[in-house]
Design an enzyme around this catalytic site. Structure first.
Site, mmCIF file in Angstrom:
data_model
loop_
_atom_site.group_PDB
_atom_site.id
_atom_site.type_symbol
_atom_site.label_atom_id
_atom_site.label_comp_id
_atom_site.label_asym_id
_atom_site.label_seq_id
_atom_site.Cartn_x
_atom_site.Cartn_y
_atom_site.Cartn_z
ATOM 1 N N SER A 141 0.889 -1.053 0.076
ATOM 2 C CA SER A 141 -0.155 -0.005 0.068
ATOM 3 C C SER A 141 0.916 1.248 0.023
ATOM 4 C CB SER A 141 -0.981 -0.060 1.056
ATOM 5 O OG SER A 141 -1.493 1.338 1.486
ATOM 6 N N TYR A 154 -2.768 -0.505 10.519
ATOM 7 C CA TYR A 154 -2.649 -0.783 9.146
ATOM 8 C C TYR A 154 -1.340 -0.502 8.614
ATOM 9 C CZ TYR A 154 -4.147 -0.837 4.457
ATOM 10 O OH TYR A 154 -4.341 -1.052 2.716
HETATM 11 N N1 LIG Z 1 -8.550 -0.353 -1.825
HETATM 12 C C1 LIG Z 1 -7.514 0.440 -1.673
HETATM 13 O O1 LIG Z 1 -7.536 1.659 -1.347
HETATM 14 C C2 LIG Z 1 -6.183 -0.544 -1.137
HETATM 15 C C3 LIG Z 1 -5.018 0.588 -1.120
HETATM 16 C C4 LIG Z 1 -3.914 0.039 -0.913
HETATM 17 C C5 LIG Z 1 -3.805 -1.368 -0.647
HETATM 18 N N2 LIG Z 1 -4.889 -2.091 -0.589
HETATM 19 C C6 LIG Z 1 -4.725 -3.589 -0.378
HETATM 20 O O2 LIG Z 1 -5.175 -4.113 -1.578
HETATM 21 C C7 LIG Z 1 -5.575 -5.485 -1.002
HETATM 22 C C8 LIG Z 1 -6.875 -5.881 -1.619
HETATM 23 O O3 LIG Z 1 -7.914 -5.010 -0.917
HETATM 24 P P1 LIG Z 1 -9.109 -4.386 -1.736
HETATM 25 O O4 LIG Z 1 -9.021 -3.035 -1.575
HETATM 26 O O5 LIG Z 1 -9.202 -5.143 -3.046
HETATM 27 O O6 LIG Z 1 -10.442 -4.708 -0.708
HETATM 28 P P2 LIG Z 1 -11.447 -5.979 -0.784
HETATM 29 O O7 LIG Z 1 -12.053 -5.697 0.493
HETATM 30 O O8 LIG Z 1 -12.336 -5.670 -1.958
HETATM 31 O O9 LIG Z 1 -10.592 -7.365 -0.927
HETATM 32 C C9 LIG Z 1 -9.993 -8.034 0.151
HETATM 33 C C10 LIG Z 1 -10.293 -9.363 -0.162
HETATM 34 O O10 LIG Z 1 -9.654 -10.205 0.891
HETATM 35 C C11 LIG Z 1 -10.507 -11.176 1.347
HETATM 36 N N3 LIG Z 1 -9.888 -11.702 2.772
HETATM 37 C C12 LIG Z 1 -10.084 -10.719 3.858
HETATM 38 N N4 LIG Z 1 -9.418 -11.458 4.788
HETATM 39 C C13 LIG Z 1 -9.162 -12.668 4.371
HETATM 40 C C14 LIG Z 1 -8.484 -13.775 4.721
HETATM 41 N N5 LIG Z 1 -8.383 -13.982 6.288
HETATM 42 N N6 LIG Z 1 -8.299 -14.833 4.173
HETATM 43 C C15 LIG Z 1 -8.588 -15.049 2.772
HETATM 44 N N7 LIG Z 1 -9.175 -13.936 2.365
HETATM 45 C C16 LIG Z 1 -9.328 -12.696 3.140
HETATM 46 C C17 LIG Z 1 -11.821 -10.370 1.555
HETATM 47 O O11 LIG Z 1 -12.880 -11.294 1.671
HETATM 48 C C18 LIG Z 1 -11.811 -9.994 0.103
HETATM 49 O O12 LIG Z 1 -12.244 -10.655 -0.939
HETATM 50 C C19 LIG Z 1 -5.516 -5.642 0.528
HETATM 51 O O13 LIG Z 1 -4.332 -5.886 1.085
HETATM 52 C C20 LIG Z 1 -5.539 -4.149 0.899
HETATM 53 O O14 LIG Z 1 -4.837 -3.766 1.843
HETATM 54 C C21 LIG Z 1 -6.118 -1.434 -0.981
#
Ligand SMILES: NC(=O)c1ccc[n+]([C@@H]2O[C@H](COP(=O)([O-])OP(=O)(O)OC[C@H]3O[C@@H](n4cnc5c(N)ncnc54)[C@H](O)[C@@H]3O)[C@@H](O)[C@H]2O)c1
Length: 254
Positions: A141, A154
């Site tokens: 991130s 986080y």
């Molecule tokens: N959306 C943002 O702005 C953003 C920014 C920076 C980083 N990220 C990172 O991107 C990655 C994906 O996030 P996203 O934004 O697509 O969110 P999201 O919530 O849409 O997707 C996350 C997925 O991870 C799954 N998950 C959660 N806990 C789990 C576990 N213990 N075991 C297996 N699966 C699990 C959820 O069910 C979900 O399908 C994360 O690591 C997040 O921190 C997101």
């Protein structure tokens, strides 16, 4: 096709960045094994990939549980014999300061966002070695590099993903396994909704507040992160390891 004959693991594939990544890797010819705790989302993705002519399998798996990760990867190898690519993406957002966080909060966030990434690497690496190499892409991130106020858990977890990436990259370079991470900025996924909820805003209100603070004046889409992951996972990135690729519309340059 770019990833023909490759087997790719994607965690957190049921939603957001993981979902778009799984679809993109499958459209590039990879067989994609998806793991997530959200079974409904995972099965609908499986159908979507198969309907578009791709090959995929889904497993309900909590990445913070080492034995579940071990069994998932064993199943994948039983079915497809090898592993070439790991996209460690499953993660959760945690809002709260050090004073607000409980011991359980720390265990949960570090368990999923850090140990979950390490467990997947641990069980995928021996199979990549057998293939003579591989590529790992961790979804970190921009919070790996800057601190969001009031999000100590986080920020700490994502800082650890960056160092995990560098450590793995150094340890595995001799095995021809490249390890990189992407550092997304604000991306429109379920996490945006969770962030908005925590601020007492609708998702639209939160996006309208965040967008003007970004040089590109908009938040990103999960497909834009997936494209960067595909690049790092592919042979086009053959001399790239230990790097962190910001995908933040210029936010951290300010
Ligand atoms: N959306 C943002 O702005 C953003 C920014 C920076 C980083 N990220 C990172 O991107 C990655 C994906 O996030 P996203 O934004 O697509 O969110 P999201 O919530 O849409 O997707 C996350 C997925 O991870 C799954 N998950 C959660 N806990 C789990 C576990 N213990 N075991 C297996 N699966 C699990 C959820 O069910 C979900 O399908 C994360 O690591 C997040 O921190 C997101």
């Amino acid at each position: 096709m770019e990833l023909a004959n490759k087997v790719a693991l994607v965690t957190g594939g049921s939603s957001g960045i993981g979902r778009e990544t799984a679809k993109l890797l499958a459209s590039a010819g990879a067989k994609v094994a998806i793991a997530d705790i959200d079974t409904t989302g995972g099965l609908s993705l499986l159908e979507e990939i198969k309907n578009s002519g791709g090959d995929a399998m889904f497993c309900t798996c909590d990445v913070s549980n080492e034995s579940e990760v071990k069994d998932w990867i064993k199943n994948v190898v039983n079915q497809w014999q090898s592993i070439d690519i790991l996209v460690a993406n499953a993660g959760i957002l945690a809002i709260g300061s050090v004073e607000e966080a409980s011991n359980l909060d720390w265990d949960k966030v570090l368990g999923i966002n850090v140990k979950g990434y390490a467990f997947c690497a641990k069980y995928a690496i021996p199979h990549m070695r057998k293939r003579g190499g591989g590529a790992i892409v961790n979804v970190a991130s921009m919070a790996s590099l800057i601190a969001f106020p009031g999000c100590a858990l986080y920020n700490t977890s994502k800082g650890a993903v960056l160092q995990l990436t560098r450590s793995l990259a150094c340890d595995l370079a001799a095995d021809n396994i490249r390890v990189n991470c992407v550092c997304p900025g604000a991306i429109e996924t379920l996490q945006t909704q969770q962030f908005a909820d925590a601020l007492g805003l609708t998702t639209e209100e939160a996006i309208n507040q965040i967008a003007p603070t970004i040089p590109m004046k908009r938040i990103g889409q999960p497909q834009e992160v997936a494209q960067a992951i595909l690049f790092l996972a592919s042979e086009k990135a053959s001399y790239i390891t230990a790097t962190s690729l910001l995908i933040d519309g210029g936010y951290t340059a300010k």
